[in-house]
Scaffold this active site. Structure first.
Site, mmCIF file in Angstrom:
data_model
loop_
_atom_site.group_PDB
_atom_site.id
_atom_site.type_symbol
_atom_site.label_atom_id
_atom_site.label_comp_id
_atom_site.label_asym_id
_atom_site.label_seq_id
_atom_site.Cartn_x
_atom_site.Cartn_y
_atom_site.Cartn_z
ATOM 1 N N CYS A 115 122.291 18.570 131.083
ATOM 2 C CA CYS A 115 123.492 17.726 131.209
ATOM 3 C C CYS A 115 124.394 17.777 129.977
ATOM 4 C CB CYS A 115 123.096 16.290 131.510
ATOM 5 S SG CYS A 115 121.959 16.150 132.871
ATOM 6 N N HIS A 239 128.480 11.602 129.363
ATOM 7 C CA HIS A 239 127.694 12.098 130.491
ATOM 8 C C HIS A 239 127.492 10.961 131.489
ATOM 9 C CE1 HIS A 239 124.778 13.820 133.035
ATOM 10 N NE2 HIS A 239 123.732 13.250 132.485
ATOM 11 N N ASN A 269 125.001 11.547 139.164
ATOM 12 C CA ASN A 269 124.816 12.391 137.985
ATOM 13 C C ASN A 269 124.934 13.858 138.407
ATOM 14 O OD1 ASN A 269 123.790 13.919 135.885
ATOM 15 N ND2 ASN A 269 122.056 12.584 135.478
HETATM 16 O O1 UT7 Z 1 120.870 13.320 132.957
HETATM 17 C C1 UT7 Z 1 119.821 12.483 132.605
HETATM 18 C C2 UT7 Z 1 119.099 12.089 133.848
HETATM 19 N N1 UT7 Z 1 118.372 10.925 133.938
HETATM 20 C C3 UT7 Z 1 118.687 9.687 133.502
HETATM 21 O O2 UT7 Z 1 119.608 9.458 132.783
HETATM 22 C C4 UT7 Z 1 117.810 8.586 133.988
HETATM 23 C C5 UT7 Z 1 117.541 7.537 132.967
HETATM 24 N N2 UT7 Z 1 116.866 6.418 133.561
HETATM 25 C C6 UT7 Z 1 117.472 5.543 134.387
HETATM 26 O O3 UT7 Z 1 118.631 5.691 134.681
HETATM 27 C C7 UT7 Z 1 116.694 4.347 134.888
HETATM 28 O O4 UT7 Z 1 115.438 4.294 134.228
HETATM 29 C C8 UT7 Z 1 116.456 4.374 136.420
HETATM 30 C C9 UT7 Z 1 117.767 4.150 137.152
HETATM 31 C C10 UT7 Z 1 115.849 5.694 136.852
HETATM 32 C C11 UT7 Z 1 115.493 3.259 136.832
HETATM 33 O O5 UT7 Z 1 115.981 2.020 136.381
HETATM 34 P P1 UT7 Z 1 115.011 1.007 135.620
HETATM 35 O O6 UT7 Z 1 115.785 -0.226 135.345
HETATM 36 O O7 UT7 Z 1 114.420 1.730 134.459
HETATM 37 O O8 UT7 Z 1 113.929 0.683 136.738
HETATM 38 P P2 UT7 Z 1 112.359 0.875 136.679
HETATM 39 O O9 UT7 Z 1 111.981 2.308 136.703
HETATM 40 O O10 UT7 Z 1 111.810 0.001 135.598
HETATM 41 O O11 UT7 Z 1 111.940 0.230 138.052
HETATM 42 C C12 UT7 Z 1 112.093 -1.160 138.327
HETATM 43 C C13 UT7 Z 1 111.522 -1.452 139.682
HETATM 44 C C14 UT7 Z 1 110.105 -0.943 139.864
HETATM 45 O O12 UT7 Z 1 109.398 -1.879 140.672
HETATM 46 P P3 UT7 Z 1 108.434 -2.972 140.005
HETATM 47 O O13 UT7 Z 1 107.415 -2.174 139.252
HETATM 48 O O14 UT7 Z 1 109.318 -3.790 139.111
HETATM 49 O O15 UT7 Z 1 107.924 -3.700 141.189
HETATM 50 C C15 UT7 Z 1 110.281 0.347 140.624
HETATM 51 O O16 UT7 Z 1 109.162 0.688 141.417
HETATM 52 O O17 UT7 Z 1 112.313 -0.805 140.687
HETATM 53 C C16 UT7 Z 1 111.466 0.012 141.510
HETATM 54 N N3 UT7 Z 1 112.211 1.196 141.891
HETATM 55 C C17 UT7 Z 1 113.065 1.226 142.932
HETATM 56 N N4 UT7 Z 1 113.394 0.296 143.838
HETATM 57 C C18 UT7 Z 1 114.299 0.652 144.775
HETATM 58 C C19 UT7 Z 1 112.246 2.418 141.267
HETATM 59 N N5 UT7 Z 1 113.099 3.228 141.900
HETATM 60 C C20 UT7 Z 1 113.624 2.521 142.934
HETATM 61 C C21 UT7 Z 1 114.562 2.820 143.946
HETATM 62 N N6 UT7 Z 1 114.871 1.858 144.825
HETATM 63 N N7 UT7 Z 1 115.166 4.015 144.021
#
Ligand code: UT7
Length: 322
Positions: A115, A239, A269
């Site tokens: 990216c 980005h 993204n």
């Molecule tokens: O070019 C670079 C590419 N990548 C990035 O920049 C990604 C960087 N990371 C992020 O953007 C964020 O970490 C995410 C958007 C991927 C996730 O957001 P988060 O606030 O870190 O959420 P999390 O992984 O802590 O998940 C929170 C909750 C979890 O449930 P529990 O454990 O709280 O019950 C996950 O299982 O959300 C759940 N979850 C979802 N729920 C609905 C994870 N993915 C999803 C989903 N839909 N797609």
């Protein structure tokens, strides 16, 4: 990274173009595919829809042609085509295929810094111009939908396809680029990766944490090299991964979020395409005026980071042979 030498031949961007595949995948569409929901995706990432489909070569031809048309350059005047992509259609020769379709007769090569690729490409294009090239076409394209596991909700909700291109022309004098920084930390490679032929894997939370840090580090280095502070920056073109990452990085840099360009709500993204798509959006909507200072900053798999400070505006075209 070193500061710019004072006597280097500069460049200005004289044209830009974008391409997005026609098919739109909304968050509601994704609800039918994985266990997710629109509210979660919007709240955690800011993304509402993304474009999917097309090929890296095809999208690059479209954005590249638009940028060439806007700049008005003769096809024979382009000295190099640089294609930043992390999703090449074929193992090599993607830039060459684009070069051929566009009717260019110049050097053409692919670069891959995930990216951060477009900003890496921007610095490379300036390097070519410093060494004598007069006109360079730089394209950032990714067709990530081909390497997304559409059954993995951790990644499926984030990515999309697209392309953005700019034409850079040599000028007498310093040009737009005031400072740049390229960075990488290979020890973090397994936070975000895709094996050849495989899908994207990501440790989302850790990528988020590191992303904010490396964006801020890289941006700070570029600002320092340019002798500027965050207050001087008119617009940040970051980005487009997650609005919360953009917001956290801006907060740490001391730049109000209103001064950051965001298109991710509509594009998701798009990796190498995200910075040029955001730049084109800011330019097309009249947000950029002559003399404005732009901070371009990317981060991505590798992990890589890159930033550049541009002073928007013209400059007399460089005379003499390339
Ligand atoms: O070019 C670079 C590419 N990548 C990035 O920049 C990604 C960087 N990371 C992020 O953007 C964020 O970490 C995410 C958007 C991927 C996730 O957001 P988060 O606030 O870190 O959420 P999390 O992984 O802590 O998940 C929170 C909750 C979890 O449930 P529990 O454990 O709280 O019950 C996950 O299982 O959300 C759940 N979850 C979802 N729920 C609905 C994870 N993915 C999803 C989903 N839909 N797609």
């Amino acid at each position: 990274m070193p500061a710019l030498p004072s006597a280097v031949r500069g460049a200005v961007i004289t044209g830009w173009g974008t391409a997005l595949p026609p098919k739109v995948l909304t968050n509601h569409d994704l609800e039918q595919m994985v266990d997710t929901n629109d509210a979660w995706i919007v709240e955690r990432s800011g993304i509402r829809e993304r474009h999917v489909g097309g090929t890296t070569i095809g999208l690059s031809i479209e954005s590249g042609r638009a940028a060439l048309d806007m700049s008005g350059v003769e096809l024979g005047e382009i000295d190099a085509l640089v294609l930043a992509t992390t999703t090449p259609d074929t193992q090599w020769g993607n830039a060459a295929a684009v070069q051929n379709e566009l009717g260019l007769r110049c050097g053409a090569f692919d670069i891959n810094a995930a990216c951060s690729g477009f900003v890496y490409g921007l610095v490379n294009a300036h390097g070519l111009i410093a060494m004598g090239a007069k006109k360079v076409l730089l394209i950032g394209t990714d067709s990530l939908s081909r390497i997304v596991d559409w059954e993995d909700r951790n990644t499926a909700v984030l990515f999309g396809d697209g392309s953005g291109a700019v034409v850079l022309e040599a000028v007498e004098g310093p040009g737009q680029l005031l400072a740049w920084d390229l960075d990488a930390d290979g020890s973090l490679g397994r936070l975000l990766w895709a094996d050849i032929g495989g899908f994207i894997h990501m440790e989302g939370k850790e990528v988020f944490r590191r992303a904010v840090r490396i964006m801020v580090d890289s941006a700070t280095k570029s600002l320092d090299h340019a002798g500027l502070t965050a207050d001087d920056i008119t617009l940040v073109v970051p980005h487009q991964a997650n609005i919360r990452i953009i917001s956290a990085a801006c907060e740490r840099l001391g730049i109000p979020i209103e001064r950051a360009v965001s298109v991710l709500e509509r594009t998701g993204n798009t990796s190498s395409a995200s910075v040029p798509l955001a730049l084109a959006d800011a330019l097309d909507s009249g947000r950029v005026k002559e003399g404005d200072l732009l901070l371009l900053v990317g981060f991505g798999g590798g992990m890589t980071a890159a930033s550049a400070v541009l002073r928007w505006g013209g400059g007399a075209p460089a005379g003499g042979p390339a």
